[in-house]
Design an enzyme around this catalytic site. Structure first.
Site, PDB file in Angstrom:
ATOM      1  N   ARG A 194      -9.778   0.951   8.864  1.00 28.89           N
ATOM      2  CA  ARG A 194      -9.217  -0.330   9.273  1.00 28.89           C
ATOM      3  C   ARG A 194     -10.225  -1.163  10.028  1.00 28.89           C
ATOM      4  NH1 ARG A 194      -3.817   0.647   8.907  1.00 28.89           N
ATOM      5  NH2 ARG A 194      -2.293  -0.716   9.726  1.00 28.89           N
ATOM      6  N   LYS A 210       0.839  -1.212   0.000  1.00 24.79           N
ATOM      7  CA  LYS A 210       0.000   0.000   0.000  1.00 24.79           C
ATOM      8  C   LYS A 210       0.869   1.255   0.000  1.00 24.79           C
ATOM      9  CE  LYS A 210      -2.061  -1.029   3.865  1.00 24.79           C
ATOM     10  NZ  LYS A 210      -1.439  -2.317   4.225  1.00 24.79           N
ATOM     11  N   ARG A 258      11.814  -5.614   4.958  1.00 25.47           N
ATOM     12  CA  ARG A 258      11.606  -4.163   4.820  1.00 25.47           C
ATOM     13  C   ARG A 258      12.511  -3.349   5.748  1.00 25.47           C
ATOM     14  NH1 ARG A 258       5.727  -1.989   5.524  1.00 25.47           N
ATOM     15  NH2 ARG A 258       5.881  -3.047   7.513  1.00 25.47           N
ATOM     16  N   ARG A 302      -0.508  -8.318  13.887  1.00 24.85           N
ATOM     17  CA  ARG A 302      -1.121  -7.396  12.917  1.00 24.85           C
ATOM     18  C   ARG A 302      -1.849  -8.170  11.839  1.00 24.85           C
ATOM     19  NH1 ARG A 302       4.325  -4.859  11.806  1.00 24.85           N
ATOM     20  NH2 ARG A 302       3.513  -4.112   9.836  1.00 24.85           N
ATOM     21  N   ARG A 324      11.453  -1.113  11.070  1.00 23.19           N
ATOM     22  CA  ARG A 324      10.375  -0.498  11.843  1.00 23.19           C
ATOM     23  C   ARG A 324      10.224  -1.208  13.186  1.00 23.19           C
ATOM     24  NH1 ARG A 324       5.055   0.334   8.109  1.00 23.19           N
ATOM     25  NH2 ARG A 324       4.080  -0.707   9.863  1.00 23.19           N
TER      26      ARG A 324
END
Ligand code: AP5
Ligand code: MG
Length: 219
Positions: free
Chosen positions: A94, A18, A131, A174, A163
């Site tokens: 969400r 996204k 990532r 998540r 992150r």
């Protein structure tokens, strides 16, 4: 040629791309990219009261309260750029409560299209694990075979790091929350014919091409 604005919502699992695609779509349609995750991470960096509260929730892989999130988004889409050109929402809504509230606050300028960027769980897990992000400007990178230490952002020179919520425990929490809280949005938007599925597997260029073709057909 005048570029038409757009009012878009991009749904999709964590790691479906996204953020990566919204940066490009924002440049293409000349509309602001509104990422609630980026807004919360900025609040954490600024050490505001919101940031302090959000950090604990985010690091554990949970969801920040609906009321706080709706307030943040409403304030942002009321700004001039979003009023005149539209917006791309990334990471919001969400929950079904957030989606209902979004319809309420955008009554006079409803959504053009809601995209579900579809990528299987096994693939997103690999992507998130690899990532790295710039601490200052949020640019995304993928760890390659070369270990770059220190790793400085090509865009702004900031530190490129993992992150805080990209730990195995938080990632799994998540992804589970996505199934229970966010997947019902697919049904919510499907009922009003605003939803289109786009395959998010492939190179970023291929996915971008699919997205613009889909969006252009709806504008
Ligand atoms: P948020 O920042 O939105 O994180 P997220 O939902 O976990 O989504 P990601 O950012 O992980 O995934 P992405 O789809 O953007 O993937 P990306 O493009 O980076 O939210 C963080 C937290 O904030 C939440 O957990 C929650 O606590 C809170 N929050 C935020 N909004 C909220 C709300 N509305 N309500 C309540 N709480 C909220 O891509 C992933 C990786 O893959 C990158 O490394 C990228 O380079 C790579 N990649 C991208 N595309 C491709 C491709 N096509 N091929 C190969 N690799 C690719
Ligand atoms: Mg993101």
């Amino acid at each position: 040629m005048t570029i038409k604005g757009a009012r878009l919502v991009i749904l999709g699992r964590q790691g479906s791309g996204k953020g990566t695609q919204c940066v490009r779509l924002s440049q293409h349609y000349v509309v602001p990219h509104i990422s609630t995750g980026d807004m919360l991470r900025a609040a954490v960096r600024e050490k505001s009261e919101l940031g302090r509260q959000a950090k604990t929730v985010m690091d554990g892989g949970g969801l920040v309260g609906d009321e706080v999130m709706v307030g943040l988004v409403q304030a942002r889409i009321d700004q001039d750029d979003a009023r005149s050109r539209g917006y791309i929402l990334d990471g919001f809504p969400r929950t079904v409560v957030q989606a209902v509230e979004l319809d309420r606050i955008t009554q006079d300028r409803g959504l053009d299209v809601v995209i579900d960027l579809v990528v299987p769980r096994e693939i997103v897990l690999t992507r998130i694990t690899a990532r790295r992000v710039c601490r200052d400007c949020g640019t995304n990178y993928t760890v390659g075979s070369v270990d770059r230490r220190p790793w400085l952002c090509d865009n702004c020179g900031g530190d490129v790091v993992q992150r805080d919520d990209d730990t195995p425990e938080a990632i799994n929490r998540r992804l589970d929350l996505y199934e229970s809280q966010t997947a019902p949005l697919i049904e919510f938007y499907g009922r009003t014919s605003r939803l289109v599925e786009v395959n998010g597997v492939g190179t970023p260029d291929q996915v971008f091409q699919r997205l613009t073709t889909t969006i252009d057909a709806r504008l």
